[in-house]
Motif scaffolding. Structure first.
Motif, PDB file in Angstrom:
ATOM      1  N   MET A   1      54.787  30.048  34.423  1.00  0.00           N
ATOM      2  CA  MET A   1      54.846  31.404  34.984  1.00  0.00           C
ATOM      3  C   MET A   1      54.556  31.343  36.472  1.00  0.00           C
ATOM      4  O   MET A   1      53.575  30.726  36.899  1.00  0.00           O
ATOM      5  CB  MET A   1      53.819  32.306  34.299  1.00  0.00           C
ATOM      6  N   PRO A   2      55.364  31.942  37.315  1.00  0.00           N
ATOM      7  CA  PRO A   2      55.115  31.897  38.755  1.00  0.00           C
ATOM      8  C   PRO A   2      53.899  32.706  39.141  1.00  0.00           C
ATOM      9  O   PRO A   2      53.436  33.560  38.392  1.00  0.00           O
ATOM     10  CB  PRO A   2      56.396  32.500  39.344  1.00  0.00           C
ATOM     11  N   ASP A   3      53.382  32.420  40.327  1.00  0.00           N
ATOM     12  CA  ASP A   3      52.253  33.183  40.848  1.00  0.00           C
ATOM     13  C   ASP A   3      52.622  34.661  40.932  1.00  0.00           C
ATOM     14  O   ASP A   3      53.779  35.020  41.149  1.00  0.00           O
ATOM     15  CB  ASP A   3      51.903  32.656  42.239  1.00  0.00           C
ATOM     16  N   SER A   4      51.615  35.549  40.755  1.00  0.00           N
ATOM     17  CA  SER A   4      51.887  36.981  40.794  1.00  0.00           C
ATOM     18  C   SER A   4      52.495  37.408  42.130  1.00  0.00           C
ATOM     19  O   SER A   4      53.235  38.386  42.204  1.00  0.00           O
ATOM     20  CB  SER A   4      50.600  37.776  40.524  1.00  0.00           C
ATOM     21  N   ALA A   5      52.202  36.660  43.205  1.00  0.00           N
ATOM     22  CA  ALA A   5      52.780  36.981  44.500  1.00  0.00           C
ATOM     23  C   ALA A   5      54.297  36.781  44.497  1.00  0.00           C
ATOM     24  O   ALA A   5      55.012  37.330  45.327  1.00  0.00           O
ATOM     25  CB  ALA A   5      52.149  36.110  45.586  1.00  0.00           C
ATOM     26  N   PRO A 204      44.168  36.551  41.017  1.00  0.00           N
ATOM     27  CA  PRO A 204      45.577  36.141  40.941  1.00  0.00           C
ATOM     28  C   PRO A 204      45.708  34.655  40.632  1.00  0.00           C
ATOM     29  O   PRO A 204      44.748  33.888  40.766  1.00  0.00           O
ATOM     30  CB  PRO A 204      46.124  36.493  42.318  1.00  0.00           C
ATOM     31  N   MET A 205      46.910  34.242  40.234  1.00  0.00           N
ATOM     32  CA  MET A 205      47.145  32.866  39.804  1.00  0.00           C
ATOM     33  C   MET A 205      46.780  31.856  40.879  1.00  0.00           C
ATOM     34  O   MET A 205      46.231  30.782  40.587  1.00  0.00           O
ATOM     35  CB  MET A 205      48.599  32.693  39.383  1.00  0.00           C
ATOM     36  N   ALA A 206      47.076  32.172  42.128  1.00  0.00           N
ATOM     37  CA  ALA A 206      46.755  31.236  43.212  1.00  0.00           C
ATOM     38  C   ALA A 206      45.253  30.955  43.258  1.00  0.00           C
ATOM     39  O   ALA A 206      44.827  29.806  43.459  1.00  0.00           O
ATOM     40  CB  ALA A 206      47.233  31.793  44.541  1.00  0.00           C
ATOM     41  N   ALA A 207      44.441  31.997  43.059  1.00  0.00           N
ATOM     42  CA  ALA A 207      42.990  31.811  43.062  1.00  0.00           C
ATOM     43  C   ALA A 207      42.544  31.023  41.848  1.00  0.00           C
ATOM     44  O   ALA A 207      41.641  30.172  41.927  1.00  0.00           O
ATOM     45  CB  ALA A 207      42.297  33.170  43.096  1.00  0.00           C
ATOM     46  N   PRO A 214      41.601  27.539  33.923  1.00  0.00           N
ATOM     47  CA  PRO A 214      42.833  27.551  33.135  1.00  0.00           C
ATOM     48  C   PRO A 214      43.730  28.691  33.576  1.00  0.00           C
ATOM     49  O   PRO A 214      43.251  29.763  33.965  1.00  0.00           O
ATOM     50  CB  PRO A 214      42.335  27.736  31.701  1.00  0.00           C
ATOM     51  N   ARG A 215      45.034  28.490  33.510  1.00  0.00           N
ATOM     52  CA  ARG A 215      45.973  29.495  33.982  1.00  0.00           C
ATOM     53  C   ARG A 215      45.836  30.812  33.231  1.00  0.00           C
ATOM     54  O   ARG A 215      46.178  31.880  33.746  1.00  0.00           O
ATOM     55  CB  ARG A 215      47.403  28.955  33.878  1.00  0.00           C
ATOM     56  N   THR A 216      45.332  30.741  32.012  1.00  0.00           N
ATOM     57  CA  THR A 216      45.139  31.957  31.231  1.00  0.00           C
ATOM     58  C   THR A 216      44.047  32.852  31.795  1.00  0.00           C
ATOM     59  O   THR A 216      43.883  33.984  31.344  1.00  0.00           O
ATOM     60  CB  THR A 216      44.795  31.609  29.774  1.00  0.00           C
ATOM     61  N   ALA A 217      43.302  32.368  32.790  1.00  0.00           N
ATOM     62  CA  ALA A 217      42.259  33.192  33.423  1.00  0.00           C
ATOM     63  C   ALA A 217      42.836  34.159  34.444  1.00  0.00           C
ATOM     64  O   ALA A 217      42.127  35.033  34.944  1.00  0.00           O
ATOM     65  CB  ALA A 217      41.216  32.301  34.088  1.00  0.00           C
ATOM     66  N   ALA A 218      44.122  34.031  34.745  1.00  0.00           N
ATOM     67  CA  ALA A 218      44.739  34.890  35.750  1.00  0.00           C
ATOM     68  C   ALA A 218      44.598  36.368  35.373  1.00  0.00           C
ATOM     69  O   ALA A 218      44.757  36.747  34.208  1.00  0.00           O
ATOM     70  CB  ALA A 218      46.211  34.534  35.915  1.00  0.00           C
ATOM     71  N   HIS A 219      44.273  37.188  36.383  1.00  0.00           N
ATOM     72  CA  HIS A 219      44.004  38.608  36.128  1.00  0.00           C
ATOM     73  C   HIS A 219      44.347  39.404  37.383  1.00  0.00           C
ATOM     74  O   HIS A 219      43.465  39.857  38.106  1.00  0.00           O
ATOM     75  CB  HIS A 219      42.520  38.776  35.763  1.00  0.00           C
ATOM     76  N   THR A 224      46.833  44.682  35.537  1.00  0.00           N
ATOM     77  CA  THR A 224      45.872  44.786  34.431  1.00  0.00           C
ATOM     78  C   THR A 224      45.225  46.171  34.388  1.00  0.00           C
ATOM     79  O   THR A 224      44.919  46.680  33.311  1.00  0.00           O
ATOM     80  CB  THR A 224      44.800  43.689  34.537  1.00  0.00           C
ATOM     81  N   HIS A 225      45.034  46.780  35.556  1.00  0.00           N
ATOM     82  CA  HIS A 225      44.544  48.164  35.602  1.00  0.00           C
ATOM     83  C   HIS A 225      45.529  49.081  34.882  1.00  0.00           C
ATOM     84  O   HIS A 225      45.138  49.907  34.038  1.00  0.00           O
ATOM     85  CB  HIS A 225      44.373  48.583  37.061  1.00  0.00           C
ATOM     86  N   HIS A 226      46.804  48.924  35.197  1.00  0.00           N
ATOM     87  CA  HIS A 226      47.826  49.750  34.541  1.00  0.00           C
ATOM     88  C   HIS A 226      47.866  49.489  33.040  1.00  0.00           C
ATOM     89  O   HIS A 226      47.976  50.440  32.240  1.00  0.00           O
ATOM     90  CB  HIS A 226      49.200  49.479  35.141  1.00  0.00           C
ATOM     91  N   MET A 227      47.772  48.239  32.645  1.00  0.00           N
ATOM     92  CA  MET A 227      47.830  47.910  31.218  1.00  0.00           C
ATOM     93  C   MET A 227      46.669  48.542  30.462  1.00  0.00           C
ATOM     94  O   MET A 227      46.838  49.052  29.353  1.00  0.00           O
ATOM     95  CB  MET A 227      47.843  46.395  31.041  1.00  0.00           C
TER      96      MET A 227
END
Length: 247
Positions: A1-5, A204-207, A214-219, A224-227
């Motif tokens: 999955m690409p970075d959120s940016a 974000p994924m870059a951070a 782990p990549r699953t920590a991306a937030h 996520t606020h919208h979700m």
């Protein structure tokens, strides 16, 4: 999955596919209580702990300012307020999160802008040791501080603000909806969530990759606020983006 940016318009795409359609709430026509979820230093004061924002964050700052506005309006009118304070026994883990809001560290105390609530006669403080405030409000005898608070005041509506939109706020709201439907609080009809009074954290994924997580920590914050808002709305909560107090 690409970075959120690399995913421009992700929040807009989510909003188009999973709309929330918030409305306006004019207070005063029914007995309403304000619930403030975890606006403590460890989650909302810059640099205050492992889960605090590392730098100023507009969404968090807006949440605190709007919460203070509403809380002062509620208190001036003698309306009921309940504030959750995430508070953990030192050394007792809460997976998957690192140590946070441990008793005695100061992380578990209200942010400075809301510290006045500690002495407010209309405010009930509830310390909780888990994500879900409704569960954290269960006393050793099996009674529940939230249920008792709603029933004692005969509240017809609860307005919820706080952090994190998609974690502690969402868990509390979803459980409160089920408790209402189970007739634990006969007077309670509506549960409203104020978008500008809520916030979540940004990782974000870059951070994530730079921290070796782990990549699953991306937030990413906005999606996520919208979700969180979407899932609360889909379960029956009223989402509002404007809240007015009676003159």
């Amino acid at each position: 999955m690409p970075d959120s940016a690399d995913l421009p318009g992700l929040t807009e795409h989510l909003a188009a596919a999973m709309p929330v359609a918030p409305g306006k709430l004019d207070l005063g026509a029914e007995a309403t209580g304000l619930v403030i979820v975890d606006e403590v230093n460890g989650f909302a004061t810059v640099g205050a702990g492992n889960l605090a924002p590392p730098s100023p964050n507009a969404q968090v700052s807006t949440m605190v300012a709007e919460t203070d506005r509403l809380a002062r309006g509620f208190s001036e009118r003698g309306w009921k307020i309940l504030a959750f304070l995430d508070t953990h026994e030192p050394g007792k883990p809460e997976p998957p999160y690192p140590p946070h809001c441990e008793a005695g560290t100061g992380e578990e105390e209200l942010v400075p802008e809301l510290a006045w609530l500690e002495n407010d006669p209309h405010t009930t403080l509830v310390r909780k040791d888990c994500i879900n405030g409704f569960v954290g409000a269960i006393r050793p005898d099996g009674s529940n501080a939230v249920v008792d608070w709603v029933n004692a005041a005969g509240l017809q509506r609860v307005l919820v603000v706080g952090i994190c939109t998609d974690i502690c706020v969402m868990d509390f709201v979803l459980t409160l909806l089920s408790a209402r439907n189970h007739d634990l609080m006969p007077s309670l009809k509506d549960i409203s969530v104020y978008t500008k009074g809520c916030a979540t954290y940004d990782l974000p994924m870059a951070a994530v990759e730079s921290l070796g997580l782990p990549r699953t920590a991306a937030h990413p914050q906005d999606p996520t606020h919208h979700m969180g808002l979407y899932f609360m709305a889909s379960r029956g909560a009223e989402i509002v983006d404007r809240v007015t107090l009676p003159v």
